[in-house]
Design an enzyme around this catalytic site. Sequence first.
Site, PDB file in Angstrom:
ATOM      1  N   ASN A 229       0.693  -1.240   0.237  1.00 40.22           N
ATOM      2  CA  ASN A 229       0.195  -0.003  -0.029  1.00 40.22           C
ATOM      3  C   ASN A 229       0.751   1.425  -0.023  1.00 40.22           C
ATOM      4  OD1 ASN A 229      -1.849   2.258   0.504  1.00 40.22           O
ATOM      5  ND2 ASN A 229      -2.774   1.251   2.345  1.00 40.22           N
TER       6      ASN A 229
ATOM      7  N   ARG B 255      -2.943  -1.875  -3.462  1.00 39.80           N
ATOM      8  CA  ARG B 255      -3.807  -0.859  -2.813  1.00 39.80           C
ATOM      9  C   ARG B 255      -3.731  -0.176  -3.560  1.00 39.80           C
ATOM     10  NH1 ARG B 255      -5.981   1.046   2.682  1.00 39.80           N
ATOM     11  NH2 ARG B 255      -8.641   1.773   1.884  1.00 39.80           N
TER      12      ARG B 255
ATOM     13  N   HIS C 287     -13.433   2.012   0.712  1.00 40.37           N
ATOM     14  CA  HIS C 287     -13.222   0.808   1.619  1.00 40.37           C
ATOM     15  C   HIS C 287     -14.191  -0.344   0.412  1.00 40.37           C
ATOM     16  CE1 HIS C 287     -13.562   4.042   4.859  1.00 40.37           C
ATOM     17  NE2 HIS C 287     -11.976   4.057   4.938  1.00 40.37           N
TER      18      HIS C 287
ATOM     19  N   LEU D 136     -16.007   1.412  10.360  1.00 40.69           N
ATOM     20  CA  LEU D 136     -15.743   2.547  11.122  1.00 40.69           C
ATOM     21  C   LEU D 136     -14.475   2.567  11.796  1.00 40.69           C
ATOM     22  CD1 LEU D 136     -19.500   2.721  13.311  1.00 40.69           C
ATOM     23  CD2 LEU D 136     -18.746   3.715  11.388  1.00 40.69           C
ATOM     24  N   GLY D 137     -13.671   3.926  11.271  1.00 37.12           N
ATOM     25  CA  GLY D 137     -12.268   3.778  10.969  1.00 37.12           C
ATOM     26  C   GLY D 137     -11.790   5.680  11.284  1.00 37.12           C
TER      27      GLY D 137
ATOM     28  N   ARG E 282     -12.139  14.222   9.078  1.00 39.77           N
ATOM     29  CA  ARG E 282     -13.069  14.509   7.705  1.00 39.77           C
ATOM     30  C   ARG E 282     -14.791  15.535   8.128  1.00 39.77           C
ATOM     31  NH1 ARG E 282     -12.154   9.535   4.511  1.00 39.77           N
ATOM     32  NH2 ARG E 282      -9.697   9.950   3.796  1.00 39.77           N
TER      33      ARG E 282
ATOM     34  N   GLU F 209      -8.663  -6.101   5.142  1.00 44.19           N
ATOM     35  CA  GLU F 209      -7.378  -6.139   4.089  1.00 44.19           C
ATOM     36  C   GLU F 209      -6.802  -6.266   2.704  1.00 44.19           C
ATOM     37  OE1 GLU F 209      -8.425  -1.758   5.387  1.00 44.19           O
ATOM     38  OE2 GLU F 209      -9.136  -1.190   3.914  1.00 44.19           O
TER      39      GLU F 209
HETATM   40  P1  ADP Z   1      -7.666   3.795   9.666  1.00 45.00           P
HETATM   41  O1  ADP Z   1      -8.788   3.662   9.334  1.00 45.00           O
HETATM   42  O2  ADP Z   1      -6.391   4.906   9.383  1.00 45.00           O
HETATM   43  O3  ADP Z   1      -7.380   2.527   9.278  1.00 45.00           O
HETATM   44  P2  ADP Z   1      -8.861   2.420  12.120  1.00 45.00           P
HETATM   45  O4  ADP Z   1      -9.796   1.229  11.693  1.00 45.00           O
HETATM   46  O5  ADP Z   1      -7.164   2.301  12.898  1.00 45.00           O
HETATM   47  O6  ADP Z   1      -7.840   3.704  11.355  1.00 45.00           O
HETATM   48  O7  ADP Z   1      -9.546   3.266  13.439  1.00 45.00           O
HETATM   49  C1  ADP Z   1      -9.097   4.354  13.891  1.00 45.00           C
HETATM   50  C2  ADP Z   1      -9.901   4.791  15.259  1.00 45.00           C
HETATM   51  O8  ADP Z   1     -10.400   3.237  15.757  1.00 45.00           O
HETATM   52  C3  ADP Z   1      -9.440   5.812  15.919  1.00 45.00           C
HETATM   53  O9  ADP Z   1     -10.479   6.174  16.044  1.00 45.00           O
HETATM   54  C4  ADP Z   1      -9.454   5.152  17.183  1.00 45.00           C
HETATM   55  O10 ADP Z   1     -10.183   6.111  18.623  1.00 45.00           O
HETATM   56  C5  ADP Z   1     -10.432   3.897  17.147  1.00 45.00           C
HETATM   57  N1  ADP Z   1      -9.633   2.307  17.156  1.00 45.00           N
HETATM   58  C6  ADP Z   1      -8.464   1.405  17.042  1.00 45.00           C
HETATM   59  N2  ADP Z   1      -8.588   0.746  18.185  1.00 45.00           N
HETATM   60  C7  ADP Z   1      -9.211   1.210  18.999  1.00 45.00           C
HETATM   61  C8  ADP Z   1      -9.367   0.353  20.243  1.00 45.00           C
HETATM   62  N3  ADP Z   1      -8.827  -0.593  21.159  1.00 45.00           N
HETATM   63  N4  ADP Z   1     -10.743   0.363  21.445  1.00 45.00           N
HETATM   64  C9  ADP Z   1     -10.825   1.703  20.838  1.00 45.00           C
HETATM   65  N5  ADP Z   1     -10.733   2.804  19.714  1.00 45.00           N
HETATM   66  C10 ADP Z   1      -9.823   2.732  18.614  1.00 45.00           C
END
Ligand code: ADP
Length: 412
Positions: free
Chosen positions: A7, A90, A179, A208-209, A240, A392
Amino acid sequence: MKILVVNAGSSSLKYQLIDMEGEKELAKGVVERIGIEGSRMKHTAGEKKAVINEVISNHEEAAQLMLKTLVDPELGVISSVDEIDAVGHRVLHGGNKFTASVIVDDAAKQAIRDCFPLGPLHNPANLMGIEACEKVMPKTPQVAVFDTAFHQTMPPKAYMYGVPKMYEEKLHVRRYGFHGTSHRFVSRRVCEFLNISPVGQRIIICHLGNGSSLSAVKDGKCVDTSMGLTPLEGLLMGTRCGSCDPAVVQFVANNPLDKDGNPLGRKLSVDEVLTLMNKESGLQGIAGSSDCRDVDALAEKGDANAILAREMLIYGIKKYIGSYAAAMGGVDIICFTAGIGENNDSLREEVMKDMEFLGARLDTDKNRGCREEAIVSTEDSKVTVCVIPTNEEIMIARDTLDLVTTGKVRDN
Ligand code: ADP
């Protein structure tokens, strides 16, 4: 067979080497700050961990260092680069040209180039990653896996925007969604997990990330998704703003504020407003942190902005679930995935509160503390609510394996 998943970003290159027998991760790492002072590589192979500080001027040097480390007697996991059977890349934007993953050839590279206007930040970097790997592994097949491909089954009523039609016809302005690799993985995995066929199922996936998107998947095909021409549309995200009245762009451009909330004294360009909406908004813009864990901690202490940001996010997810259930004539499965979806049980609880009207009842005991693949709805819930960790990299590796061994992708 061993597949390398890559990636590439504008100044980074993430990699993961996967043994497809048992789909085991052998090693992974990231080359950071490519072409910038302080470049380095972080590499992990099981217990072995290393940070290598080295001048890395471009993606080709990054790919060289990645290979050198993978075959290193101390840190490596293979004895020769020839053990890598194929590389899966990717790629952010496949426009309307790619409905599935493809083997990289000159035509595919040109098509990725043709999508530069649609993915100006990512596609050039993704192509640099492909070309760097071609240079350092000239005999190894390369595959491109697109973030947009899974969503190409959306019908026009879902992907068209109400701007004059010629913008779609001539400039391809429409919803694409992102995604896709995650939505595809989760929509397949949840059916395997529940031991059912995707045919006949109406699934809503909440990815949801840092970036967040929902998709509606009917009979295994995506029928709608919340991100649009770019990943800016849809839910409130880490930085965003998500969907808002497009006229906000003009208003903010004409009336910008400085960091202290005072008039900036000049107008902003559209590009500057878009940067504000992409990088300084969302949880960050409302609550002061893009990380949902920080927002939760602040909300816990009674911080009004953090409480508001959390409510906005939860309300947004609820509205999408409602609208996708309406779009599909009902919903059978709701999946939560990615950093927040997999780990944030209290957010899942809030999202699923008062959803009995849809036939969905969360089992709060099963949900509490759940971070793994699980059913978290009650036994009498008509809708099955699941946590399904996304992967992914595995999806990219599977497509790559399929394309180099059989010439086509299974179960697209
Ligand atoms: P990306 O979209 O960059 O791949 P992620 O899927 O890791 O990001 O998501 C990041 C979000 O997930 C952040 O808002 C973080 O707070 C939440 N998060 C990641 N790991 C944990 C965890 N162990 N407990 C609670 N929230 C988490």
